[in-house]
Write an enzyme that holds these catalytic residues in place. Structure first.
Site, PDB file in Angstrom:
ATOM      1  N   ARG A 106      10.471  10.238 -19.570  1.00 50.54           N
ATOM      2  CA  ARG A 106      10.930   8.884 -19.229  1.00 50.54           C
ATOM      3  C   ARG A 106      12.249   8.708 -19.951  1.00 50.54           C
ATOM      4  NH1 ARG A 106       7.977   3.104 -19.175  1.00 50.54           N
ATOM      5  NH2 ARG A 106       7.352   4.045 -17.214  1.00 50.54           N
ATOM      6  N   HIS A 133      11.383   5.682  -9.976  1.00 48.99           N
ATOM      7  CA  HIS A 133      10.061   5.690 -10.630  1.00 48.99           C
ATOM      8  C   HIS A 133       9.028   6.198  -9.606  1.00 48.99           C
ATOM      9  CE1 HIS A 133       7.071   4.913 -13.504  1.00 48.99           C
ATOM     10  NE2 HIS A 133       7.067   3.597 -13.558  1.00 48.99           N
ATOM     11  N   GLN A 136       5.095   5.753  -9.990  1.00 44.07           N
ATOM     12  CA  GLN A 136       4.620   4.402  -9.713  1.00 44.07           C
ATOM     13  C   GLN A 136       4.363   4.214  -8.222  1.00 44.07           C
ATOM     14  OE1 GLN A 136       4.077   1.799 -12.017  1.00 44.07           O
ATOM     15  NE2 GLN A 136       3.028   0.988 -10.216  1.00 44.07           N
ATOM     16  N   ASP A 224       9.160  -6.890  -9.184  1.00 47.62           N
ATOM     17  CA  ASP A 224       9.238  -6.268 -10.510  1.00 47.62           C
ATOM     18  C   ASP A 224      10.099  -7.179 -11.379  1.00 47.62           C
ATOM     19  OD1 ASP A 224       9.094  -4.464 -12.607  1.00 47.62           O
ATOM     20  OD2 ASP A 224      10.518  -3.034 -11.744  1.00 47.62           O
ATOM     21  N   CYS A 263       4.470  -3.307 -10.584  1.00 49.00           N
ATOM     22  CA  CYS A 263       4.203  -2.093 -11.370  1.00 49.00           C
ATOM     23  C   CYS A 263       3.715  -2.415 -12.776  1.00 49.00           C
ATOM     24  CB  CYS A 263       5.453  -1.234 -11.419  1.00 49.00           C
ATOM     25  SG  CYS A 263       6.858  -2.023 -12.241  1.00 49.00           S
ATOM     26  N   ARG A 291      -2.358   4.904 -11.355  1.00 49.46           N
ATOM     27  CA  ARG A 291      -1.386   5.780 -12.007  1.00 49.46           C
ATOM     28  C   ARG A 291      -2.112   7.026 -12.522  1.00 49.46           C
ATOM     29  NH1 ARG A 291       3.333   3.728 -14.072  1.00 49.46           N
ATOM     30  NH2 ARG A 291       3.741   5.947 -14.455  1.00 49.46           N
TER      31      ARG A 291
END
Ligand code: CP
Ligand code: NVA
Length: 305
Positions: A106, A133, A136, A224, A263, A291
């Site tokens: 990440r 991402h 996700q 988000d 998310c 996830r």
């Protein structure tokens, strides 16, 4: 991919059929886990996890997922590594590849992910960059299909900031063949290259300033945070985004059974209200759970298990 190493960098880098197989595998793994079945296909394998940004879900779900598959993880924060004292990503990739079987990262700029991937001789997994991402979105598609069946032909709507999660959703719209309506304020559009790529690869994407128009007829509303990690310098006044907040009024313009996705972490009262987050159409905690299952399928694919 010419090296033959199975990296999971972006949805655009993999074919729709590979991604579909991964999603289906994730569902099977989830069912088997719930049925109490345990297999350890990654016994003896080690995943290094590099974090240049904070995380709750990504960190824990990769760690638990790897353990459930019989493997182990090493948690590395960029600042505690020599990486934080200017050792290059390329050299770090070469060194870690001598020790571990896969690397999840990440990080900030997408270039760092690319440099790691180009120099690693083990699979690299994208756990979020400033640009994308993908893990996700795999979990989100899995979640949608659990509740509403195949995503193909459905309509997703995004409202808020045009960020990394949206970029991966754009790539998914082309790879999984669903419509994507995007509503963002002026100046917060997704990066043009992601829009262009999705459209050039068969994606059916619309862009508007009107959140009501975007969610009209949608099967799923996604939003988000208005300020992504590391983007604080680009933060805009909340009054710019307030019309894009997902609240009961906005949800009333979508299909009555439209799902709500985020998310997480959510900023309640900003991009989403409590009544939507905690309402009957919200599947945010299913997304978080998935996830784990989706990434187990990613790990198994990367490591040929
Ligand atoms: N959704 C997500 O990636 O959460 P974390 O930042 O907690 O990993
Ligand atoms: N867009 C958010 C996602 C967090 C999981 C961020 O990058 O901060």
């Amino acid at each position: 991919m010419s090296s033959g190493i199975r990296h999971f960098t972006d949805l655009s880098a993999l074919s729709g059929s590979v991604l579909r197989e991964m999603l289906d595998d994730a569902s099977v793994r989830k069912e088997r886990l719930k049925a109490g079945e345990r297999s350890r296909p990654l016994d003896g394998k080690v995943l290094a996890m590099i974090f240049d940004k904070p995380s709750t879900r990504t960190r824990v779900s990769f760690d638990v997922g790897m353990r459930q598959l019989g493997g182990e993880t090493i948690m590395l924060t960029g600042t505690e590594m020599q990486l934080g004292r200017s050792e290059t990503i390329a050299d770090t990739a070469k060194v870690l590849s001598r020790y571990v079987d896969a690397i999840m990262i990440r990080t900030t700029t997408h270039d760092r992910l690319v440099e790691l991937t180009e120099n690693a001789t083990v699979p690299v997994i994208n756990g979020l960059t400033d640009d994308t991402h993908p893990c996700q979105i795999m979990a989100d598609l899995m979640t949608f299909e659990e509740h509403r069946g195949p995503v193909k032909g459905k309509t997703f709507a995004w409202t808020g900031d045009g960020n990394n999660v949206l970029h991966s959703l754009l790539e998914a719209s082309a790879r999984f063949d669903f419509k994507l309506n995007i509503a963002v304020p002026e100046g917060s559009e997704p990066t043009q290259t992601y829009l262009d790529w999705a459209r050039a690869n068969g994606g059916n994407v619309s862009l508007t300033r009107s959140p009501e128009e975007a969610v009209s007829g949608a099967d799923c509303i996604v939003t988000d945070t208005w300020v992504s990690m590391g983007q604080e310098h680009r933060a805009r006044g909340h009054n710019v985004f307030l019309p894009y907040q997902v609240n009961a009024e906005l949800m009333s313009h979508a299909k009555p059974d439209a799902l709500f996705m985020h998310c997480l972490p959510a900023h309640r009262g900003e991009e989403v209200t409590d009544e939507v987050m905690d309402g009957p159409n919200s599947v945010v905690f299913d997304e978080a759970e998935n996830r784990l299952h989706a990434q187990k399928a990613v790990l198994a694919w990367c490591l040929g298990a």
